[in-house]
Design a protein around this motif. Structure first.
Motif, PDB file in Angstrom:
ATOM      1  N   UNK A   1       0.803  -1.213   0.000  1.00 22.17           N
ATOM      2  CA  UNK A   1       0.000   0.000   0.000  1.00 22.17           C
ATOM      3  C   UNK A   1       0.834   1.260   0.000  1.00 22.17           C
ATOM      4  N   UNK A   2       2.059   1.180  -0.507  1.00 24.66           N
ATOM      5  CA  UNK A   2       2.957   2.329  -0.506  1.00 24.66           C
ATOM      6  C   UNK A   2       2.561   3.331  -1.586  1.00 24.66           C
ATOM      7  N   UNK A   3       2.727   4.613  -1.265  1.00 24.92           N
ATOM      8  CA  UNK A   3       2.567   5.663  -2.258  1.00 24.92           C
ATOM      9  C   UNK A   3       3.892   5.799  -3.008  1.00 24.92           C
ATOM     10  N   UNK A   4       3.829   5.815  -4.330  1.00 25.58           N
ATOM     11  CA  UNK A   4       5.029   5.912  -5.157  1.00 25.58           C
ATOM     12  C   UNK A   4       5.126   7.344  -5.668  1.00 25.58           C
ATOM     13  N   UNK A   5       6.084   8.091  -5.119  1.00 20.60           N
ATOM     14  CA  UNK A   5       6.232   9.500  -5.472  1.00 20.60           C
ATOM     15  C   UNK A   5       7.291   9.678  -6.552  1.00 20.60           C
ATOM     16  N   UNK A   6       6.902  10.345  -7.636  1.00 22.95           N
ATOM     17  CA  UNK A   6       7.846  10.711  -8.690  1.00 22.95           C
ATOM     18  C   UNK A   6       8.315  12.142  -8.457  1.00 22.95           C
ATOM     19  N   UNK A   7       9.614  12.384  -8.603  1.00 17.24           N
ATOM     20  CA  UNK A   7      10.186  13.710  -8.394  1.00 17.24           C
ATOM     21  C   UNK A   7      10.090  14.526  -9.675  1.00 17.24           C
ATOM     22  N   UNK A   8       9.384  15.645  -9.616  1.00 18.28           N
ATOM     23  CA  UNK A   8       9.212  16.484 -10.802  1.00 18.28           C
ATOM     24  C   UNK A   8      10.541  16.905 -11.395  1.00 18.28           C
ATOM     25  N   UNK A   9      11.514  17.206 -10.542  1.00 19.71           N
ATOM     26  CA  UNK A   9      12.782  17.762 -11.024  1.00 19.71           C
ATOM     27  C   UNK A   9      13.507  16.841 -11.989  1.00 19.71           C
ATOM     28  N   UNK A  10      13.203  15.551 -11.977  1.00 23.28           N
ATOM     29  CA  UNK A  10      13.899  14.592 -12.830  1.00 23.28           C
ATOM     30  C   UNK A  10      13.340  14.536 -14.241  1.00 23.28           C
ATOM     31  N   UNK A  11      12.188  15.187 -14.462  1.00 20.82           N
ATOM     32  CA  UNK A  11      11.512  15.076 -15.754  1.00 20.82           C
ATOM     33  C   UNK A  11      11.269  16.425 -16.427  1.00 20.82           C
ATOM     34  N   UNK A  12      11.234  17.501 -15.665  1.00 20.39           N
ATOM     35  CA  UNK A  12      10.843  18.804 -16.203  1.00 20.39           C
ATOM     36  C   UNK A  12      12.068  19.586 -16.677  1.00 20.39           C
ATOM     37  N   UNK A  13      11.865  20.882 -16.952  1.00 24.53           N
ATOM     38  CA  UNK A  13      12.952  21.768 -17.388  1.00 24.53           C
ATOM     39  C   UNK A  13      13.770  22.180 -16.167  1.00 24.53           C
ATOM     40  N   UNK A  14      14.621  21.253 -15.710  1.00 27.02           N
ATOM     41  CA  UNK A  14      15.418  21.403 -14.497  1.00 27.02           C
ATOM     42  C   UNK A  14      16.836  20.925 -14.785  1.00 27.02           C
ATOM     43  N   UNK A  15      17.797  21.481 -14.067  1.00 25.74           N
ATOM     44  CA  UNK A  15      19.171  20.990 -14.257  1.00 25.74           C
ATOM     45  C   UNK A  15      19.337  19.569 -13.735  1.00 25.74           C
ATOM     46  N   UNK A  16      18.346  19.067 -13.014  1.00 29.26           N
ATOM     47  CA  UNK A  16      18.369  17.688 -12.530  1.00 29.26           C
ATOM     48  C   UNK A  16      17.671  16.731 -13.493  1.00 29.26           C
ATOM     49  N   UNK A  17      17.248  17.213 -14.641  1.00 26.61           N
ATOM     50  CA  UNK A  17      16.550  16.374 -15.602  1.00 26.61           C
ATOM     51  C   UNK A  17      17.446  15.227 -16.063  1.00 26.61           C
ATOM     52  N   UNK A  18      16.972  13.999 -15.863  1.00 23.96           N
ATOM     53  CA  UNK A  18      17.735  12.821 -16.293  1.00 23.96           C
ATOM     54  C   UNK A  18      16.890  11.855 -17.116  1.00 23.96           C
ATOM     55  N   UNK A  19      15.572  12.098 -17.207  1.00 24.26           N
ATOM     56  CA  UNK A  19      14.690  11.171 -17.896  1.00 24.26           C
ATOM     57  C   UNK A  19      13.968  11.849 -19.059  1.00 24.26           C
ATOM     58  N   UNK A  20      13.684  11.075 -20.085  1.00 22.92           N
ATOM     59  CA  UNK A  20      12.828  11.551 -21.164  1.00 22.92           C
ATOM     60  C   UNK A  20      11.446  11.849 -20.581  1.00 22.92           C
ATOM     61  N   UNK A  21      10.770  12.885 -21.069  1.00 19.38           N
ATOM     62  CA  UNK A  21       9.463  13.229 -20.483  1.00 19.38           C
ATOM     63  C   UNK A  21       8.460  12.078 -20.554  1.00 19.38           C
ATOM     64  N   UNK A  22       8.524  11.284 -21.619  1.00 24.95           N
ATOM     65  CA  UNK A  22       7.588  10.162 -21.741  1.00 24.95           C
ATOM     66  C   UNK A  22       7.770   9.128 -20.631  1.00 24.95           C
ATOM     67  N   UNK A  23       8.958   9.089 -20.042  1.00 22.84           N
ATOM     68  CA  UNK A  23       9.199   8.126 -18.966  1.00 22.84           C
ATOM     69  C   UNK A  23       8.371   8.442 -17.731  1.00 22.84           C
ATOM     70  N   UNK A  24       8.001   9.713 -17.552  1.00 22.16           N
ATOM     71  CA  UNK A  24       7.150  10.056 -16.415  1.00 22.16           C
ATOM     72  C   UNK A  24       5.821   9.327 -16.517  1.00 22.16           C
ATOM     73  N   UNK A  25       5.242   9.310 -17.699  1.00 20.82           N
ATOM     74  CA  UNK A  25       3.968   8.606 -17.885  1.00 20.82           C
ATOM     75  C   UNK A  25       4.124   7.122 -17.609  1.00 20.82           C
ATOM     76  N   UNK A  26       5.187   6.525 -18.129  1.00 19.23           N
ATOM     77  CA  UNK A  26       5.409   5.090 -17.929  1.00 19.23           C
ATOM     78  C   UNK A  26       5.624   4.769 -16.451  1.00 19.23           C
ATOM     79  N   UNK A  27       6.362   5.628 -15.754  1.00 13.43           N
ATOM     80  CA  UNK A  27       6.662   5.373 -14.339  1.00 13.43           C
ATOM     81  C   UNK A  27       5.412   5.508 -13.477  1.00 13.43           C
ATOM     82  N   UNK A  28       4.558   6.465 -13.804  1.00 13.18           N
ATOM     83  CA  UNK A  28       3.300   6.619 -13.061  1.00 13.18           C
ATOM     84  C   UNK A  28       2.358   5.463 -13.359  1.00 13.18           C
ATOM     85  N   UNK A  29       2.233   5.102 -14.634  1.00 13.79           N
ATOM     86  CA  UNK A  29       1.317   4.027 -15.006  1.00 13.79           C
ATOM     87  C   UNK A  29       1.756   2.686 -14.415  1.00 13.79           C
ATOM     88  N   UNK A  30       3.056   2.512 -14.178  1.00 11.95           N
ATOM     89  CA  UNK A  30       3.549   1.250 -13.618  1.00 11.95           C
ATOM     90  C   UNK A  30       2.925   0.979 -12.256  1.00 11.95           C
TER      91      UNK A  30
END
Length: 313
Positions: free
Chosen positions: A226-255
């Motif tokens: 029953x864990x909440x799975x939190x995705x960090x916005x900074x890893x997907x958006x227009x941030x210097x911490x961006x490391x993932x393709x934007x489409x990966x956010x959808x895949x990670x949430x849908x998982x």
């Protein structure tokens, strides 16, 4: 595709999203991953500014995270001075060496100061240090003592006794347990022990970054514990911490499923969007990726609100 190309792609994707639609979805949003200051790490907003900006955007709550101290004891002061803004404020404690590591007495004390979340080690977890041995994003402005590598497991793969005591305190306080930056294998073991000891509120932060999760792990940990799975916005958006393709956010949430997912900004650092701007970008990106308004509202308002008991209006 490099970081700058990914950032440009995000900007292009969110440019066509109606700002009023984003404004509406910011109403009541809750960010459980704000890195404001003061801190021994470079920050662009302090805790008071973070609350003021959240209020101006219509948000209902933020949770402050610092890797080296707890904001919890000063929350009552902030409530006295900023309570009229109607933004719920929460603190917690990260169990790095600088805060006592796996010290049950420290955890007991901070929970009695009102802490709402206890994070397992982040910058000082054995997994984080081994994974980021070339470069860490968690460097301090000052030189700290060389960290002891922290793991919740003994040499036989069993949860160590001090962590068991800490889990008991979290359960007694009905606080939230975050997996911190532990390895996915440690997290499986930790959450199994936590549930057995009565911990009801669990969260995994940025599972695809540094924790060695697969999509199967995300789905199974959400379903099993029953864990909440939190995705960090900074890893997907227009941030210097961006490391993932934007489409990966959808895949990670849908998982994990929207019903088991949330988005936290994981922002507050210098040379990055503010936490509020990060949440706005994440909302716009989700809309550009095809999530409905109701799904986005669940990600940024409903699910995190339930974890910290903020009523849904």
């Amino acid at each position: 595709m490099g970081t700058e190309e990914r950032r440009a792609k995000v900007r292009e994707m969110i440019a066509g999203i109606d700002g009023k639609r984003v404004d509406a979805l910011m109403q009541g949003a809750v960010d459980l991953h704000v890195h404001s200051g003061p801190s021994i790490m470079d920050r662009q907003v302090d805790h008071f500014q973070a609350v003021e900006q959240a209020a101006a955007a219509g948000m209902k709550g933020i949770l402050f995270k610092d890797h080296h101290y707890s904001v919890s004891p000063i929350i009552p002061i902030m409530e006295r001075t900023l309570g009229h803004l109607d933004v719920a404020m929460f603190g917690g404690l990260v169990l790095n060496n600088s805060t006592g590591g796996f010290n049950p007495a420290v955890v007991d004390s901070i929970l009695k100061h009102g802490a709402r979340m206890i994070w397992m080690p982040t910058a000082h977890s054995a997994n984080h240090i081994r994974t980021n041995f070339r470069k860490t994003r968690l460097a301090a402005k000052v030189q700290l003592r060389a960290p002891k590598l922290l793991t919740v497991l003994d040499d036989h793969g069993n949860i160590i006794d001090p962590v068991k005591e800490i889990l008991d305190s979290i359960a007694e306080s009905d606080a939230i347990l975050s997996s911190g930056h532990l390895h996915v294998w440690e997290i499986w073991k930790l959450f199994e022990e936590a549930k057995a000891r009565g911990v009801k509120r669990l969260i995994v932060n940025h599972p695809m970054y540094g924790l060695h999760f697969t999509h199967d792990d995300i789905r199974e940990i959400a379903e099993t514990y029953g864990a909440l799975i939190e995705q960090s916005a900074c890893l997907y958006i227009d941030s210097r911490f961006n490391v993932f393709e934007p489409e990966e956010l959808a895949a990670d949430i849908r998982a994990a499923g929207v019903e088991n997912s949330s988005i936290g900004s994981d922002l507050g650092q210098v040379d990055n969007p503010t936490p509020v701007e990060g949440m706005r970008q994440a909302i716009a990106l989700c809309l550009a990726l095809g999530f409905t308004d109701d799904e986005v509202r669940q990600l940024v308002r409903d699910n995190p609100s339930r974890l910290v008991d903020i009523p849904l209006n």
